[in-house]
Design a protein around this motif. Structure first.
Motif, PDB file in Angstrom:
ATOM      1  N   UNK A  52      20.197  15.236  -6.742  1.00  0.00           N
ATOM      2  CA  UNK A  52      19.782  14.062  -5.977  1.00  0.00           C
ATOM      3  C   UNK A  52      18.294  14.183  -5.639  1.00  0.00           C
ATOM      4  N   UNK A  53      17.667  13.050  -5.478  1.00  0.00           N
ATOM      5  CA  UNK A  53      16.301  12.976  -4.951  1.00  0.00           C
ATOM      6  C   UNK A  53      16.310  12.058  -3.741  1.00  0.00           C
ATOM      7  N   UNK A  54      15.453  12.371  -2.775  1.00  0.00           N
ATOM      8  CA  UNK A  54      15.358  11.505  -1.588  1.00  0.00           C
ATOM      9  C   UNK A  54      13.896  11.242  -1.272  1.00  0.00           C
ATOM     10  N   UNK A  55      13.560   9.976  -1.162  1.00  0.00           N
ATOM     11  CA  UNK A  55      12.207   9.543  -0.789  1.00  0.00           C
ATOM     12  C   UNK A  55      12.245   9.165   0.678  1.00  0.00           C
ATOM     13  N   UNK A  60       0.826  -1.188   0.000  1.00  0.00           N
ATOM     14  CA  UNK A  60       0.000   0.000   0.000  1.00  0.00           C
ATOM     15  C   UNK A  60       0.872   1.255   0.000  1.00  0.00           C
ATOM     16  N   UNK A  61       0.323   2.356  -0.514  1.00  0.00           N
ATOM     17  CA  UNK A  61       1.058   3.613  -0.487  1.00  0.00           C
ATOM     18  C   UNK A  61       1.193   4.081   0.965  1.00  0.00           C
ATOM     19  N   UNK A  62       2.349   4.669   1.294  1.00  0.00           N
ATOM     20  CA  UNK A  62       2.584   5.019   2.701  1.00  0.00           C
ATOM     21  C   UNK A  62       1.596   6.067   3.215  1.00  0.00           C
ATOM     22  N   UNK A  63       1.343   6.021   4.522  1.00  0.00           N
ATOM     23  CA  UNK A  63       0.476   7.017   5.140  1.00  0.00           C
ATOM     24  C   UNK A  63       1.163   8.374   5.207  1.00  0.00           C
ATOM     25  N   UNK A  64       2.489   8.368   5.318  1.00  0.00           N
ATOM     26  CA  UNK A  64       3.237   9.617   5.384  1.00  0.00           C
ATOM     27  C   UNK A  64       4.538   9.459   4.584  1.00  0.00           C
ATOM     28  N   UNK A  65       4.812  10.452   3.748  1.00  0.00           N
ATOM     29  CA  UNK A  65       6.018  10.410   2.919  1.00  0.00           C
ATOM     30  C   UNK A  65       6.397  11.820   2.523  1.00  0.00           C
ATOM     31  N   UNK A  66       7.696  12.070   2.352  1.00  0.00           N
ATOM     32  CA  UNK A  66       8.186  13.350   1.839  1.00  0.00           C
ATOM     33  C   UNK A  66       9.122  13.058   0.669  1.00  0.00           C
TER      34      UNK A  66
END
Length: 489
Positions: free
Chosen positions: A261-264, A155-161
């Protein structure tokens, strides 16, 4: 009948072509840095803005996970389906290729069944947060050209930046926040890109659009690049001139779509309920099957090629520029401050080439036999003499031949023949016999000196010219009279 059909189809094709013709010009491909054109002075280089093609940038990245041991399978563990906590027949084992889920599976070819994916360890240490940082690094500045798309197997996370860096990971700025409840998670009102405008396009928002918990048909998260482009270029991105104009003149907008850069940051897995089921923690984890990042090397509109060598991307710079991003002028080409190329005017843009330094103009070689000066001019080009062309003024235009510089053709073996036994040398002069001179060996040398005479050895004297016709006349008369009364000598 066939003729009328042909004419109808031809008319339709002309109409369609005329309608479609503006669109390539509006877009502007910028896939050529320079081309040769013909002018009154001959062939010269015409420079224009240029950039590499947009491509799949995940082929060139390095991925790093934090914590490093967050990937499942060491030690092996069993995880459950989120929709059914009692279906726990899935196993992750790093020592078995068929059961392993390493990070590189986020970037492999999709379309196979079963799908491949990276997976984290389960939330077995609850209530300690299950958090993962996934860092994508290019060691090169890149420009994003399409949406960033993250496909979750879980499932897609409840919280992400989603975060970005412009200095190779030394500092980070948020790109977008994602949450099932933005106000609770990040103290931000929920928004979507549709709520933005040209004036607020750089606003960092929190969206609930992609964090609705677990759903088998909703596993994708977007960071919308094209929707932001559309504020300037229109819904179908047809007015790219407007977007290019904004990118040219607004550094903050240009930097917004630029990253190194990218950070998930995965902060809380999909729970799907108000409370965490502490009896079935093996159902909570992160799993990503695919990450798509499309873009191009940033070369400041000074290159069309970006080379990947020794795990590093580098622009092949044109316009007398150099550096990883073509961000400075080459040595001896600092006659004016470096400047990026410009997208405008459509469709060629402006190259803004680096020109020779005043102190080094003498080092810019021009062929002194073909150039007005033996140095490049203030624009970095050789000024060629009449009949001469080429970057260094060392080539001849048609009708000219090289002989200590380009000279107009004097003779050839077709129309302009050398006379009196002369031979044509390199098309620029006749090599005359000793007794003759002139451009085509048409004059006696003694005539120019006024010395033609019986002792000159350079042809008959001027007063003896009638001698040959008179002798022929006497012989003819002798033959006629001899027929009746032979002459006795």
């Amino acid at each position: 009948m066939y003729l009328s059909r042909f004419l109808s189809i031809h008319a339709l094709w002309v109409t369609v072509s005329s309608v479609m013709q503006p669109y390539p010009l509006v877009w502007g491909h910028y896939d050529v840095c320079k081309t040769q054109i013909y002018t009154e002075e001959g062939k010269v280089w015409d420079y224009m803005a240029c950039q590499p093609e947009s491509t799949d940038m995940t082929k060139y990245l390095k991925v790093k996970l934090d914590p490093p041991d967050i990937t499942c399978g060491d030690p092996p563990e069993t995880f459950c389906a989120m929709g059914n906590p009692y279906m726990c027949n899935n196993e992750c084992d790093a020592s078995t290729p068929e059961l392993a889920h390493p990070p590189e599976l986020m970037f492999d070819f999709e379309g196979r069944h079963p799908s491949t994916f990276w997976q984290s360890a389960t939330w077995k240490e609850y209530p300690k947060p299950l958090q993962v940082n996934i860092t994508l690094s290019w060691s090169k500045t890149i420009e994003l050209t399409d949406n960033i798309v993250i496909t979750f197997e879980s499932g897609r996370p409840d919280q992400m930046i989603l975060e970005k860096s412009l200095d190779y990971g030394r500092t980070w700025q948020p790109y977008q926040y994602y949450a099932t409840d933005c106000l609770d998670a990040f103290h931000m009102d929920p928004k979507s890109v549709k709520d933005l405008s040209q004036h607020t396009v750089l606003e960092i928002i929190c969206t609930e659009e992609y964090s609705t918990g677990y759903s088998t048909n909703s596993k994708i998260i977007h960071f919308e690049i094209k929707d932001r482009f559309a504020f300037f270029a229109g819904p179908r991105l047809r007015n790219m001139a407007s977007l290019y104009g904004q990118l040219d003149t607004t550094k903050k907008l240009r930097d917004f779509f630029t990253v190194t850069d990218l950070r998930i940051r995965l902060l809380r897995p999909a729970v799907g309920e108000i409370f965490v089921d502490e009896l079935h923690l093996a159902r909570y984890f992160y799993a990503i099957s695919d990450i798509k990042v499309r873009g191009r090397c940033k070369c400041n509109l000074h290159a069309t090629v970006c080379v990947y060598d020794n795990s590093k991307l580098t622009c092949e710079c044109e316009h007398n520029t150099t550096g990883p991003d073509c961000g400075k002028c080459k040595k001896n080409y600092q006659g004016r401050p470096w400047s990026p190329g410009s997208y405008l005017p459509i469709p060629k843009g402006t190259a803004n080439t680096c020109i020779p330094s005043i102190s080094s103009i003498g080092k810019c070689y021009c062929n002194p036999l073909g150039s007005i000066h033996d140095r490049c001019n203030g624009s970095g080009f050789c000024e060629c003499k009449t009949g001469t062309t080429g970057p260094k003024c060392d080539e001849c235009l048609p009708g000219n031949s090289w002989h200590y510089g380009c000279q107009p053709n004097v003779c050839d073996n077709e129309l302009l023949h050398c006379q009196n036994g002369g031979t044509c040398h390199n098309n620029v002069r006749c090599l005359c016999p000793a007794a003759y001179t002139g451009i085509l060996c048409e004059k006696l040398r003694c005539e120019e000196a006024g010395s033609c005479g019986p002792d000159s050895g350079q042809g008959p004297p001027a007063h003896s010219k009638p001698a040959l016709p008179l002798l022929l006349l006497l012989l003819l008369l002798s033959a006629l009279l001899g027929a009746a009364n032979p002459l006795v000598f």
